[in-house]
Design a protein around this motif. Structure first.
Motif, mmCIF file in Angstrom:
data_model
loop_
_atom_site.group_PDB
_atom_site.id
_atom_site.type_symbol
_atom_site.label_atom_id
_atom_site.label_comp_id
_atom_site.label_asym_id
_atom_site.label_seq_id
_atom_site.Cartn_x
_atom_site.Cartn_y
_atom_site.Cartn_z
ATOM 1 N N PHE A 1 -6.036 -0.456 -8.198
ATOM 2 C CA PHE A 1 -5.178 -1.266 -7.342
ATOM 3 C C PHE A 1 -3.737 -1.011 -7.751
ATOM 4 O O PHE A 1 -3.458 -0.298 -8.710
ATOM 5 N N CYS A 2 -2.828 -1.626 -7.040
ATOM 6 C CA CYS A 2 -1.443 -1.599 -7.472
ATOM 7 C C CYS A 2 -0.790 -2.924 -7.119
ATOM 8 O O CYS A 2 -1.199 -3.604 -6.180
ATOM 9 N N LEU A 3 0.178 -3.296 -7.927
ATOM 10 C CA LEU A 3 1.049 -4.412 -7.593
ATOM 11 C C LEU A 3 2.239 -3.787 -6.893
ATOM 12 O O LEU A 3 2.838 -2.840 -7.415
ATOM 13 N N ALA A 4 2.555 -4.279 -5.726
ATOM 14 C CA ALA A 4 3.674 -3.704 -4.979
ATOM 15 C C ALA A 4 4.460 -4.807 -4.289
ATOM 16 O O ALA A 4 3.928 -5.858 -3.933
ATOM 17 N N ASP A 5 5.731 -4.538 -4.135
ATOM 18 C CA ASP A 5 6.640 -5.368 -3.363
ATOM 19 C C ASP A 5 7.088 -4.473 -2.206
ATOM 20 O O ASP A 5 7.980 -3.647 -2.374
ATOM 21 N N GLY A 6 6.391 -4.583 -1.079
ATOM 22 C CA GLY A 6 6.654 -3.666 0.031
ATOM 23 C C GLY A 6 6.223 -2.273 -0.361
ATOM 24 O O GLY A 6 5.104 -2.060 -0.808
ATOM 25 N N ASP A 7 7.140 -1.318 -0.250
ATOM 26 C CA ASP A 7 6.838 0.069 -0.603
ATOM 27 C C ASP A 7 7.067 0.365 -2.083
ATOM 28 O O ASP A 7 6.759 1.458 -2.547
ATOM 29 N N TYR A 8 7.633 -0.595 -2.815
ATOM 30 C CA TYR A 8 7.953 -0.382 -4.224
ATOM 31 C C TYR A 8 6.758 -0.753 -5.099
ATOM 32 O O TYR A 8 6.315 -1.903 -5.107
ATOM 33 N N VAL A 9 6.219 0.222 -5.833
ATOM 34 C CA VAL A 9 5.093 -0.023 -6.726
ATOM 35 C C VAL A 9 5.613 -0.560 -8.050
ATOM 36 O O VAL A 9 6.414 0.086 -8.731
ATOM 37 N N ILE A 10 5.144 -1.736 -8.403
ATOM 38 C CA ILE A 10 5.509 -2.380 -9.661
ATOM 39 C C ILE A 10 4.570 -1.939 -10.777
ATOM 40 O O ILE A 10 4.995 -1.736 -11.906
ATOM 41 N N ALA A 11 3.277 -1.764 -10.438
ATOM 42 C CA ALA A 11 2.305 -1.414 -11.469
ATOM 43 C C ALA A 11 1.052 -0.807 -10.871
ATOM 44 O O ALA A 11 0.667 -1.137 -9.756
ATOM 45 N N GLN A 12 0.430 0.055 -11.663
ATOM 46 C CA GLN A 12 -0.906 0.543 -11.386
ATOM 47 C C GLN A 12 -1.834 -0.382 -12.156
ATOM 48 O O GLN A 12 -1.593 -0.712 -13.318
ATOM 49 N N VAL A 13 -2.899 -0.864 -11.502
ATOM 50 C CA VAL A 13 -3.816 -1.830 -12.094
ATOM 51 C C VAL A 13 -5.233 -1.295 -11.932
ATOM 52 O O VAL A 13 -5.625 -0.908 -10.830
ATOM 53 N N ALA A 14 -5.991 -1.264 -13.022
ATOM 54 C CA ALA A 14 -7.340 -0.714 -12.972
ATOM 55 C C ALA A 14 -8.322 -1.652 -13.663
ATOM 56 O O ALA A 14 -7.944 -2.415 -14.562
ATOM 57 N N CYS A 15 -9.573 -1.585 -13.231
ATOM 58 C CA CYS A 15 -10.612 -2.399 -13.852
ATOM 59 C C CYS A 15 -11.970 -1.746 -13.661
ATOM 60 O O CYS A 15 -12.185 -1.018 -12.693
ATOM 61 N N GLN A 16 -12.856 -1.994 -14.602
ATOM 62 C CA GLN A 16 -14.232 -1.498 -14.532
ATOM 63 C C GLN A 16 -15.134 -2.495 -15.244
ATOM 64 O O GLN A 16 -14.790 -2.986 -16.329
ATOM 65 N N PHE A 17 -16.269 -2.789 -14.620
ATOM 66 C CA PHE A 17 -17.240 -3.675 -15.256
ATOM 67 C C PHE A 17 -18.087 -2.913 -16.256
ATOM 68 O O PHE A 17 -18.435 -1.751 -16.053
ATOM 69 N N GLU A 18 -18.397 -3.582 -17.358
ATOM 70 C CA GLU A 18 -19.401 -3.134 -18.328
ATOM 71 C C GLU A 18 -20.263 -4.368 -18.571
ATOM 72 O O GLU A 18 -19.861 -5.273 -19.303
ATOM 73 N N GLY A 19 -21.393 -4.431 -17.898
ATOM 74 C CA GLY A 19 -22.188 -5.657 -17.921
ATOM 75 C C GLY A 19 -21.405 -6.767 -17.238
ATOM 76 O O GLY A 19 -20.879 -6.570 -16.138
ATOM 77 N N ASN A 20 -21.294 -7.912 -17.899
ATOM 78 C CA ASN A 20 -20.527 -9.034 -17.358
ATOM 79 C C ASN A 20 -19.046 -8.968 -17.710
ATOM 80 O O ASN A 20 -18.255 -9.765 -17.208
ATOM 81 N N ASP A 21 -18.679 -8.062 -18.619
ATOM 82 C CA ASP A 21 -17.292 -7.952 -19.066
ATOM 83 C C ASP A 21 -16.498 -7.042 -18.140
ATOM 84 O O ASP A 21 -17.018 -6.032 -17.654
ATOM 85 N N LEU A 22 -15.257 -7.403 -17.917
ATOM 86 C CA LEU A 22 -14.361 -6.604 -17.087
ATOM 87 C C LEU A 22 -13.301 -5.969 -17.977
ATOM 88 O O LEU A 22 -12.517 -6.670 -18.622
ATOM 89 N N TRP A 23 -13.304 -4.642 -18.042
ATOM 90 C CA TRP A 23 -12.277 -3.898 -18.774
ATOM 91 C C TRP A 23 -11.105 -3.671 -17.836
ATOM 92 O O TRP A 23 -11.294 -3.263 -16.695
ATOM 93 N N VAL A 24 -9.910 -3.936 -18.323
ATOM 94 C CA VAL A 24 -8.719 -3.815 -17.498
ATOM 95 C C VAL A 24 -7.699 -2.897 -18.164
ATOM 96 O O VAL A 24 -7.720 -2.695 -19.373
#
Length: 159
Positions: free
Chosen positions: A54-77
């Motif tokens: 995913f990304c955090l964006a304000d209009g066309d300006y990207v503030i951050a790249q955001v990633a996540c993946q599940f491993e069982g019930n835990d979410l790695w970010v």
């Protein structure tokens, strides 16, 4: 950055945003986290957009790249803040916003976990201020460096 954070939204990564992120370069001592100049097949993998990336964006300006993946019930970010926004003292607010968005979107039944280079004191301070706690030290590689070093695994627990 505070105003940008207030007006940003979490979006599925798209080609437009990924191409912008692919140009990010960080100044030393954080240059090894740069996207520019490194082939990043995962960043450009459309099958992960809106699922793991995913990304955090304000209009066309990207503030951050955001990633996540599940491993069982835990979410790695993991996330990367736009280089021009780094080192301005808003890291914990940024981290808290990412955690809130991902917790709402993914609804993990377990912990929210991340890994951070043990020497990256700036990031560790932001993570701790946002509520992450140290869990253990592991050996891992900074992407594309072939250099193995200590990383902290940190966890955030929805109390």
């Amino acid at each position: 950055m505070e105003n940008k954070l207030r007006s940003c939204q979490l979006y599925p990564l798209s080609r437009k945003y990924a191409l912008q992120i692919a140009q990010w370069e960080y100044a030393p001592p954080y240059a090894e986290y740069s996207f520019r100049g490194y082939p990043d097949e995962w960043l450009m993998d459309e099958s992960t957009w809106g699922v793991e990336q995913f990304c955090l964006a304000d209009g066309d300006y990207v503030i951050a790249q955001v990633a996540c993946q599940f491993e069982g019930n835990d979410l790695w970010v993991g996330w990367s803040l736009a280089p021009d926004l780094c080192g301005k003292g808003n890291g914990s607010e940024f981290v808290s916003l990412c955690v809130a968005y991902l917790a709402e979107l993914k609804k993990p039944a377990g912990r929210i976990l991340l890994r951070v280079a043990a020497r990256n004191k700036r990031a560790i301070k932001a993570y701790q201020k946002a509520g992450f706690v140290y869990l253990e030290t592991i050996q891992d590689e900074i992407a594309y460096t072939n250099h193995i070093e200590d990383f902290w695994v940190m966890g955030w627990f929805n109390a």
